[in-house]
Design a protein around this motif. Structure first.
Motif: not given
Length: 185
Positions: A72-84, A102-117
């Protein structure tokens, strides 16, 4: 829709690499579900596969396809973030194994860019996004700063916003329990 998206999608579907403008810096990209395409990115960057990559998705709905348990913290950050903002998630599914740390994690971003979306939505899958530089070299802030080696190594260069200047990469956060750890500010 931006007119060359269908050409870019064809490149991605064929397992090719692209050089493209993101919501942060110019990036090297490929189909994040294609192990061989991801290998090409590591080769272009002269980077060890043990160093994971950032993945772009178009929406929270797409994120849910690759991360079963979004805190839920991640969802909150995504909804409130004002920068990438890139968030590191546990236990990804459906992505190329060599995109996952190796620790079974992945870094993911939802861009705020019309072209990327538009690109991600029309492609229908996540796209790798890593800075367009050889590992250890400075991140180029403009298209003109991208090295000749990178330009010659990618399969397709997106001809868009070549005058774009961006001084900053995304913030990277990792959520562990109730703690938010800043990996890169």
């Amino acid at each position: 829709m931006i007119k060359n998206i269908s050409n870019i999608n064809l490149q991605l579907k064929e397992g090719n690499t692209i050089l493209y403008p993101t919501d942060t810096v110019w990036g090297l990209g490929c189909d994040a579900t294609n192990n061989n395409a991801v290998k090409k990115i590591y080769s272009i960057k002269d980077r060890e596969e043990s160093k994971s990559l950032i993945i772009l998705v178009s929406s929270i709905e797409m994120l849910k396809e690759y991360i079963n348990n979004i805190p839920q913290k991640a969802l909150d950050i995504l909804k409130e973030s004002t920068k990438p903002t890139t968030i590191i998630y546990n236990n990804p599914i459906g992505l190329a194994p060599n995109t996952i740390a190796k620790d079974n994690t992945i870094a993911i971003r939802i861009p705020e860019n019309e072209f990327c979306i538009q690109l991600i939505e029309s492609f229908g899958k996540p796209i790798v996004s890593t800075s367009a530089n050889i590992s250890g070299e400075p991140t180029p802030k403009t298209f003109s700063e991208i090295s000749e080696a990178i330009l010659k190594s990618v399969d397709y260069v997106v001809n868009l916003q070549q005058d774009k200047v961006n001084e900053k990469s995304s913030t990277i956060l990792k959520i562990e329990g109730d703690d938010i750890i800043v990996i890169r500010e």
